[in-house]
Design an enzyme around this catalytic site. Structure first.
Site, mmCIF file in Angstrom:
data_model
loop_
_atom_site.group_PDB
_atom_site.id
_atom_site.type_symbol
_atom_site.label_atom_id
_atom_site.label_comp_id
_atom_site.label_asym_id
_atom_site.label_seq_id
_atom_site.Cartn_x
_atom_site.Cartn_y
_atom_site.Cartn_z
ATOM 1 N N HIS A 91 0.830 -1.199 0.000
ATOM 2 C CA HIS A 91 0.000 0.000 0.000
ATOM 3 C C HIS A 91 0.874 1.263 0.000
ATOM 4 O O HIS A 91 0.601 2.210 -0.747
ATOM 5 C CB HIS A 91 -0.905 0.022 1.233
ATOM 6 C CG HIS A 91 -2.082 -0.883 1.133
ATOM 7 N ND1 HIS A 91 -1.973 -2.249 1.058
ATOM 8 C CD2 HIS A 91 -3.405 -0.616 1.093
ATOM 9 C CE1 HIS A 91 -3.179 -2.778 0.971
ATOM 10 N NE2 HIS A 91 -4.064 -1.818 0.982
ATOM 11 N N ASP A 107 -8.322 3.491 -0.725
ATOM 12 C CA ASP A 107 -6.943 3.336 -1.196
ATOM 13 C C ASP A 107 -6.653 4.220 -2.397
ATOM 14 O O ASP A 107 -5.635 4.922 -2.441
ATOM 15 C CB ASP A 107 -6.665 1.880 -1.583
ATOM 16 C CG ASP A 107 -6.477 0.979 -0.369
ATOM 17 O OD1 ASP A 107 -6.321 1.503 0.750
ATOM 18 O OD2 ASP A 107 -6.488 -0.254 -0.554
ATOM 19 N N ASP A 153 -9.203 -0.698 -4.601
ATOM 20 C CA ASP A 153 -8.772 -1.102 -3.268
ATOM 21 C C ASP A 153 -7.740 -2.209 -3.418
ATOM 22 O O ASP A 153 -7.956 -3.168 -4.162
ATOM 23 C CB ASP A 153 -9.971 -1.596 -2.438
ATOM 24 C CG ASP A 153 -9.674 -1.569 -0.954
ATOM 25 O OD1 ASP A 153 -9.697 -0.473 -0.372
ATOM 26 O OD2 ASP A 153 -9.430 -2.642 -0.369
ATOM 27 N N TYR A 154 -6.613 -2.051 -2.719
ATOM 28 C CA TYR A 154 -5.540 -3.030 -2.816
ATOM 29 C C TYR A 154 -5.721 -4.098 -1.741
ATOM 30 O O TYR A 154 -5.882 -3.778 -0.559
ATOM 31 C CB TYR A 154 -4.173 -2.368 -2.608
ATOM 32 C CG TYR A 154 -3.935 -1.147 -3.452
ATOM 33 C CD1 TYR A 154 -4.111 -1.167 -4.835
ATOM 34 C CD2 TYR A 154 -3.501 0.045 -2.871
ATOM 35 C CE1 TYR A 154 -3.855 -0.045 -5.603
ATOM 36 C CE2 TYR A 154 -3.247 1.173 -3.627
ATOM 37 C CZ TYR A 154 -3.434 1.135 -4.992
ATOM 38 O OH TYR A 154 -3.188 2.248 -5.752
#
Length: 215
Positions: A1, A108, A121-122
């Site tokens: 992230h 994210d 979204d990771y």
């Protein structure tokens, strides 16, 4: 992230950035070449009509913070909405006390491409030892297992409200492109195109109903 938050998508992966993040998080620097290759594979992974590598910094916003006001949000009404629209399974009913206040979160990645706005979204979930464990179906099951459907519905509502307040003549169907959940361990532009990616755009009436539940 942290790497993806600080890496410009439309540039070569920055080795000094990778090295610094390895040191920050206690990983041996021998992993730097592997991670550089991995991040490059993620950025060049085909997402349907584009790649993250095509996005300039002006088109991206990392870690968008939001607050959603909740006025007597109740679990039964939320469960009904989710179950009727196949966002939870029959044995996954939510159980929480009535919420009256604010819900805070971070998205994210919010990005714009071809005049539409998207959410990404990771996810670093381990689903298996090789790319075959990250098919569309296995990623979809992981979405159920971890209540990610509810997560992106909340994200979508937050972005919907924001865009509605900022874009003249905003229309959800026209201006919102959808949500990508990127299961990073399963993504490789060269070895496993199409794997590790879950995409969905909620129907507008669902976002309207969710908006009503929060309001």
């Amino acid at each position: 992230h942290d790497i993806l938050e600080n890496q410009s998508f439309d540039q070569m992966v920055k080795e000094p950035l990778i090295l610094q993040k390895c040191l920050d998080y206690g990983f041996d620097e021998k992993w730097v070449p592997c991670i550089v290759e991995w991040i490059s594979e993620i950025l060049n992974h085909d997402l349907g009509s584009f790649k993250l590598a095509q996005l300039s910094p002006d088109q991206t916003l990392a870690e968008m913070e939001f607050y959603l006001s909740c006025n007597q949000l109740q679990a039964p009404a939320m469960n009904q909405l989710l179950l009727e629209n196949d966002y939870i399974q029959a044995d996954q009913h939510l159980d929480f006390v009535k919420i009256n206040g604010f819900l805070k979160g971070f998205i994210d990645l919010v990005f714009e491409f071809d005049n539409q706005y998207y959410i990404a979204d990771y996810k670093s979930n381990y689903l298996g030892d090789d790319f075959s464990a990250y098919t569309v179906e296995t990623c979809r099951q992981a979405m159920f297992d971890h209540h990610y459907h509810l997560q992106y519905l909340i994200y979508t509502l937050a972005l919907h409200r924001y865009l509605k307040s900022r874009i003249k003549e905003y229309q959800y169907e026209k201006d919102f492109g959808g949500v990508y959940y990127l299961f990073l361990r399963g993504m490789s532009a060269t070895k496993a195109p199409g794997f590790g990616v879950y995409f969905h755009k909620p129907e507008y009436h669902i976002i309207q109903q969710l908006d009503g539940l929060f309001a």
